[in-house]
Design a protein around this motif. Structure first.
Motif: not given
Length: 126
Positions: A73, A76, A78
């Motif tokens: 992602d 984000k 991550t």
């Protein structure tokens, strides 16, 4: 500079599932390909899974294909590793790594990766 922090490891019975996460610092996360490697005691570090900068290409070791899924992602910062149908032989320290402008088979070997996390322990009991 990229700092990586893994989480989500633990103890699970064979056949169970775990989801590992790797949180990255820095505003250029989307320019890095990301990989997961693992290292068991007395063994060499081995490739598990990798994903290119956009998430459009993924790579898996034969030993985890069909059981593990890598996803990222970029909003984000991550990258996650969903691990299903875990086996005792999956027991290892799992490390997240980042490779600038990485692509193709370069993502399946450890040496080109510039940044590494500290790792998270995964233990699968029989």
């Amino acid at each position: 500079q990229v700092q990586l922090v893994e989480s989500g490891g633990g103890l699970v019975q064979a056949g169970g599932s775990l989801r590992l996460s790797c949180a990255a610092s820095g505003r250029t996360f989307s320019s890095y390909a990301m990989g997961w490697f693992r290292q068991a005691p007395g063994k060499e570090r081995e490739f598990v899974a990798a994903i290119n900068w956009s998430g459009g290409s993924t790579y898996y070791a034969d030993s985890v294909k069909g059981r593990f899924t890598i996803a990222r992602d970029n909003a984000k910062n991550t990258v996650n590793l969903q691990m299903n149908s875990l086996k005792p032989e999956d027991t290892a320290v799992y490390l997240c790594a980042a490779q600038a402008q990485g692509y193709g088979t370069r993502l399946t070997i450890a040496q080109p990766y510039q940044y590494w996390g500290q790792g998270t322990q995964v233990t699968v009991s029989s």
